[in-house]
Design a protein around this motif. Structure first.
Motif, PDB file in Angstrom:
ATOM      1  N   SER A 332      18.964 -24.060  17.389  1.00 18.90           N
ATOM      2  CA  SER A 332      17.866 -23.740  18.305  1.00 18.90           C
ATOM      3  C   SER A 332      16.685 -24.695  18.109  1.00 18.90           C
ATOM      4  O   SER A 332      16.045 -25.105  19.081  1.00 18.90           O
ATOM      5  N   ARG A 333      16.417 -25.053  16.855  1.00 19.00           N
ATOM      6  CA  ARG A 333      15.305 -25.968  16.591  1.00 19.00           C
ATOM      7  C   ARG A 333      15.590 -27.351  17.149  1.00 19.00           C
ATOM      8  O   ARG A 333      14.737 -27.964  17.809  1.00 19.00           O
ATOM      9  N   GLN A 334      16.801 -27.860  16.892  1.00 20.24           N
ATOM     10  CA  GLN A 334      17.142 -29.192  17.377  1.00 20.24           C
ATOM     11  C   GLN A 334      17.111 -29.241  18.901  1.00 20.24           C
ATOM     12  O   GLN A 334      16.588 -30.191  19.483  1.00 20.24           O
ATOM     13  N   PHE A 335      17.670 -28.203  19.529  1.00 20.92           N
ATOM     14  CA  PHE A 335      17.696 -28.203  20.994  1.00 20.92           C
ATOM     15  C   PHE A 335      16.291 -28.085  21.558  1.00 20.92           C
ATOM     16  O   PHE A 335      15.985 -28.667  22.603  1.00 20.92           O
ATOM     17  N   GLY A 336      15.425 -27.350  20.862  1.00 20.50           N
ATOM     18  CA  GLY A 336      14.030 -27.256  21.308  1.00 20.50           C
ATOM     19  C   GLY A 336      13.341 -28.607  21.320  1.00 20.50           C
ATOM     20  O   GLY A 336      12.592 -28.921  22.259  1.00 20.50           O
ATOM     21  N   THR A 337      13.585 -29.423  20.302  1.00 19.86           N
ATOM     22  CA  THR A 337      12.958 -30.743  20.274  1.00 19.86           C
ATOM     23  C   THR A 337      13.598 -31.682  21.294  1.00 19.86           C
ATOM     24  O   THR A 337      12.937 -32.591  21.800  1.00 19.86           O
ATOM     25  N   VAL A 338      14.883 -31.463  21.591  1.00 17.87           N
ATOM     26  CA  VAL A 338      15.538 -32.239  22.651  1.00 17.87           C
ATOM     27  C   VAL A 338      14.852 -31.967  23.989  1.00 17.87           C
ATOM     28  O   VAL A 338      14.528 -32.900  24.739  1.00 17.87           O
ATOM     29  N   LEU A 339      14.638 -30.687  24.295  1.00 19.81           N
ATOM     30  CA  LEU A 339      13.972 -30.329  25.550  1.00 19.81           C
ATOM     31  C   LEU A 339      12.564 -30.903  25.606  1.00 19.81           C
ATOM     32  O   LEU A 339      12.107 -31.361  26.662  1.00 19.81           O
ATOM     33  N   LYS A 340      11.885 -30.907  24.458  1.00 19.83           N
ATOM     34  CA  LYS A 340      10.531 -31.473  24.395  1.00 19.83           C
ATOM     35  C   LYS A 340      10.573 -32.952  24.742  1.00 19.83           C
ATOM     36  O   LYS A 340       9.740 -33.452  25.512  1.00 19.83           O
ATOM     37  N   ARG A 341      11.542 -33.670  24.179  1.00 21.26           N
ATOM     38  CA  ARG A 341      11.645 -35.106  24.449  1.00 21.26           C
ATOM     39  C   ARG A 341      11.987 -35.373  25.910  1.00 21.26           C
ATOM     40  O   ARG A 341      11.416 -36.264  26.531  1.00 21.26           O
ATOM     41  N   ILE A 342      12.932 -34.610  26.456  1.00 22.43           N
ATOM     42  CA  ILE A 342      13.332 -34.795  27.855  1.00 22.43           C
ATOM     43  C   ILE A 342      12.138 -34.623  28.781  1.00 22.43           C
ATOM     44  O   ILE A 342      11.927 -35.425  29.702  1.00 22.43           O
ATOM     45  N   ASN A 343      11.360 -33.585  28.554  1.00 21.83           N
ATOM     46  CA  ASN A 343      10.205 -33.310  29.411  1.00 21.83           C
ATOM     47  C   ASN A 343       9.082 -34.315  29.183  1.00 21.83           C
ATOM     48  O   ASN A 343       8.436 -34.761  30.143  1.00 21.83           O
ATOM     49  N   ARG A 344       8.838 -34.680  27.939  1.00 24.44           N
ATOM     50  CA  ARG A 344       7.762 -35.623  27.642  1.00 24.44           C
ATOM     51  C   ARG A 344       8.028 -36.982  28.259  1.00 24.44           C
ATOM     52  O   ARG A 344       7.118 -37.634  28.802  1.00 24.44           O
ATOM     53  N   LEU A 345       9.273 -37.435  28.202  1.00 26.32           N
ATOM     54  CA  LEU A 345       9.594 -38.774  28.689  1.00 26.32           C
ATOM     55  C   LEU A 345       9.801 -38.832  30.198  1.00 26.32           C
ATOM     56  O   LEU A 345      10.062 -39.900  30.749  1.00 26.32           O
ATOM     57  N   ALA A 346       9.650 -37.683  30.865  1.00 32.18           N
ATOM     58  CA  ALA A 346       9.661 -37.696  32.329  1.00 32.18           C
ATOM     59  C   ALA A 346       8.400 -38.377  32.860  1.00 32.18           C
ATOM     60  O   ALA A 346       8.369 -38.861  33.998  1.00 32.18           O
ATOM     61  N   LEU A 347       7.384 -38.448  32.015  1.00 34.91           N
ATOM     62  CA  LEU A 347       6.105 -39.059  32.397  1.00 34.91           C
ATOM     63  C   LEU A 347       5.930 -40.397  31.702  1.00 34.91           C
ATOM     64  O   LEU A 347       6.544 -40.646  30.648  1.00 34.91           O
ATOM     65  N   PRO A 348       5.107 -41.280  32.237  1.00 31.79           N
ATOM     66  CA  PRO A 348       4.883 -42.581  31.594  1.00 31.79           C
ATOM     67  C   PRO A 348       4.370 -42.403  30.170  1.00 31.79           C
ATOM     68  O   PRO A 348       3.603 -41.477  29.882  1.00 31.79           O
ATOM     69  N   SER A 349       4.784 -43.274  29.258  1.00 35.26           N
ATOM     70  CA  SER A 349       4.361 -43.192  27.861  1.00 35.26           C
ATOM     71  C   SER A 349       2.930 -43.676  27.711  1.00 35.26           C
ATOM     72  O   SER A 349       2.462 -44.547  28.451  1.00 35.26           O
ATOM     73  N   ARG A 350       2.259 -43.109  26.715  1.00 33.75           N
ATOM     74  CA  ARG A 350       0.874 -43.501  26.459  1.00 33.75           C
ATOM     75  C   ARG A 350       0.765 -44.617  25.426  1.00 33.75           C
ATOM     76  O   ARG A 350      -0.275 -45.231  25.273  1.00 33.75           O
ATOM     77  N   ARG A 351       1.839 -44.827  24.664  1.00 35.92           N
ATOM     78  CA  ARG A 351       1.788 -45.860  23.630  1.00 35.92           C
ATOM     79  C   ARG A 351       2.600 -47.078  24.046  1.00 35.92           C
ATOM     80  O   ARG A 351       3.489 -46.997  24.888  1.00 35.92           O
ATOM     81  N   LYS A 352       2.276 -48.201  23.389  1.00 32.68           N
ATOM     82  CA  LYS A 352       3.042 -49.427  23.635  1.00 32.68           C
ATOM     83  C   LYS A 352       4.349 -49.374  22.849  1.00 32.68           C
ATOM     84  O   LYS A 352       4.425 -48.750  21.795  1.00 32.68           O
ATOM     85  N   PRO A 353       5.416 -50.035  23.343  1.00 35.85           N
ATOM     86  CA  PRO A 353       6.663 -50.079  22.595  1.00 35.85           C
ATOM     87  C   PRO A 353       6.439 -50.633  21.193  1.00 35.85           C
ATOM     88  O   PRO A 353       5.613 -51.524  20.983  1.00 35.85           O
ATOM     89  N   LYS A 354       7.172 -50.079  20.207  1.00 43.32           N
ATOM     90  CA  LYS A 354       7.035 -50.548  18.837  1.00 43.32           C
ATOM     91  C   LYS A 354       8.298 -51.243  18.369  1.00 43.32           C
ATOM     92  O   LYS A 354       9.375 -50.960  18.860  1.00 43.32           O
ATOM     93  N   ASN A 355       8.161 -52.104  17.411  1.00 40.39           N
ATOM     94  CA  ASN A 355       9.312 -52.782  16.825  1.00 40.39           C
ATOM     95  C   ASN A 355       9.765 -52.022  15.590  1.00 40.39           C
ATOM     96  O   ASN A 355       9.028 -51.251  15.006  1.00 40.39           O
ATOM     97  N   ALA A 356      11.007 -52.229  15.207  1.00 43.01           N
ATOM     98  CA  ALA A 356      11.552 -51.562  14.012  1.00 43.01           C
ATOM     99  C   ALA A 356      12.173 -52.599  13.103  1.00 43.01           C
ATOM    100  O   ALA A 356      12.747 -53.578  13.551  1.00 43.01           O
ATOM    101  N   THR A 357      12.023 -52.383  11.807  1.00 40.57           N
ATOM    102  CA  THR A 357      12.619 -53.282  10.830  1.00 40.57           C
ATOM    103  C   THR A 357      13.311 -52.461   9.765  1.00 40.57           C
ATOM    104  O   THR A 357      12.991 -51.307   9.534  1.00 40.57           O
ATOM    105  N   VAL A 358      14.278 -53.070   9.117  1.00 41.56           N
ATOM    106  CA  VAL A 358      14.957 -52.431   7.988  1.00 41.56           C
ATOM    107  C   VAL A 358      14.596 -53.196   6.723  1.00 41.56           C
ATOM    108  O   VAL A 358      14.727 -54.404   6.704  1.00 41.56           O
TER     109      VAL A 358
END
Length: 358
Positions: A332-358
């Motif tokens: 239930s917790r994981q699915f709740g955060t999935v729904l949060k991400r789906i809904n949040r990303l329906a709108l334009p992002s407020r931050r600039k894309p970030k790079n990732a390094t290992v």
């Protein structure tokens, strides 16, 4: 993504390799008994469900039939089909569960599945523009995906994708967005690529919605409705398993730059940070094809899935030792955060894309 030095990466690689080697060297009769028992369970449920289906005019019988058939389809797709096609049981030498010849009760061809899932998804896990499973070309599931007006329908599209999941997976290899939206693929290319897919889809549709209903004679409507219900149930559950293993809020995604000269240790780190587990009963693990241990599956995709629970504590300990996030929580917790991400990303992002390094 956490930055690790070369020595740490090599030590982590050795630690995880040792886990895999230990399990692979221990494979034997108990693993063979497990998968054969699962195959027998699937077949028994399918036969029981299909035998009962013509008597679906009796409500309790309809419920029992569709439940049995739905569970059989889930087990066949998740614990048998998905895992067999990863080669988890090739060592047994049994042609019935050999990845080279196995085909499943699904509209997606085994060839397309191995390309989009076994190769693309497991090689380039959560790498933007390389792993098509990030949104399946339909959803926006990363801040680093450029926002388009169509993503306003993210929540609705996520529901449609889940309901017809097997069909969207079947056409995933076509990458239809390249033809419909970005105009980088021609109609002729799509038609040529669709031929083997349509052949498999047609076979499945005829079987469930023409052949079996016809065999039921006057009870055909009940069989049609029961097969439809079982297929939708399978789609909804299998899509939730995939969503919860890849789309929770804390699961990381990566730019293409991370795979340049990527070592095995770095690949391990990306798999660990790009996946999530969900916790539950033994029955839930079987029903999910043990993809409830998605982290372990991504680290060891060819390890028989019944071993993931055994190695999970060791993987968690290694992750914690190196300061890597081991993402695990209630369904239930994981699915709740999935729904949060789906809904949040329906709108334009407020931050600039970030790079990732290992």
């Amino acid at each position: 993504m956490k930055t690790m030095n070369e020595t740490q990466l090599k030590e982590l690689e050795n630690d995880l390799d040792a886990i895999r080697d230990q399990v692979i060297s221990d494979l034997g009769e108990r693993d063979a008994r497990y998968i054969r028992r699962i195959v027998r369970l699937h077949r028994s449920l399918e036969i029981g469900g299909r035998v009962l289906m013509p008597f679906g005019f009796i409500p309790p019988v309809f419920l029992a039939a569709t439940t049995a058939l739905g569970i059989s389809k889930i087990i066949e797709n998740m614990e048998i089909g998905h895992n067999v096609m990863h080669g988890q049981y090739d060592w047994m030498g049994d042609p019935a569960i050999n990845s080279k010849v196995f085909d499943w009760d699904n509209t997606c061809t085994n060839t397309a599945w191995k390309q989009t899932h076994n190769f693309e998804h497991h090689t380039f896990t959560n790498v933007l523009d390389k792993d098509h499973d990030i949104g399946y070309g339909i959803l926006r599931m990363s801040e680093d995906q450029e926002w388009e007006p169509r993503f306003l329908f993210n929540p609705i599209l996520a529901g449609i994708l889940a309901t017809f999941f097997q069909h969207f997976v079947a056409i995933q290899s076509l990458k239809l967005e390249d033809y419909l939206i970005y105009k980088t693929k021609t109609k002729e290319e799509v038609k040529a690529e669709f031929k083997p897919t349509w052949k498999k889809m047609r076979k499945q549709l005829v079987k469930d919605y023409l052949l079996f209903p016809a065999l039921a004679g006057p009870f055909a409507p009940f069989v049609f409705a029961g097969n439809l219900t079982a297929n939708v149930a399978r789609n909804l559950w299998s899509s939730q398993v995939i969503y919860n293993g890849h789309f929770p809020e804390e699961v990381e995604q990566f730019p293409e730059s991370v795979i340049e000269n990527e070592t095995r240790g770095q690949w391990y780190v990306r798999q660990l940070l790009g996946s999530a587990n969900f916790e539950g009963s033994r029955l839930m693990h079987v029903m999910s094809g043990n993809l409830s241990f998605q982290i372990e599956h991504h680290l060891f995709p060819d390890m028989p899935s019944n071993r993931y629970k055994q190695v999970a504590p060791k993987v968690r300990e290694i992750a914690e030792r190196y300061g890597l996030h081991y993402n695990s929580g209630r369904l239930s917790r994981q699915f709740g955060t999935v729904l949060k991400r789906i809904n949040r990303l329906a709108l334009p992002s407020r931050r600039k894309p970030k790079n990732a390094t290992v």
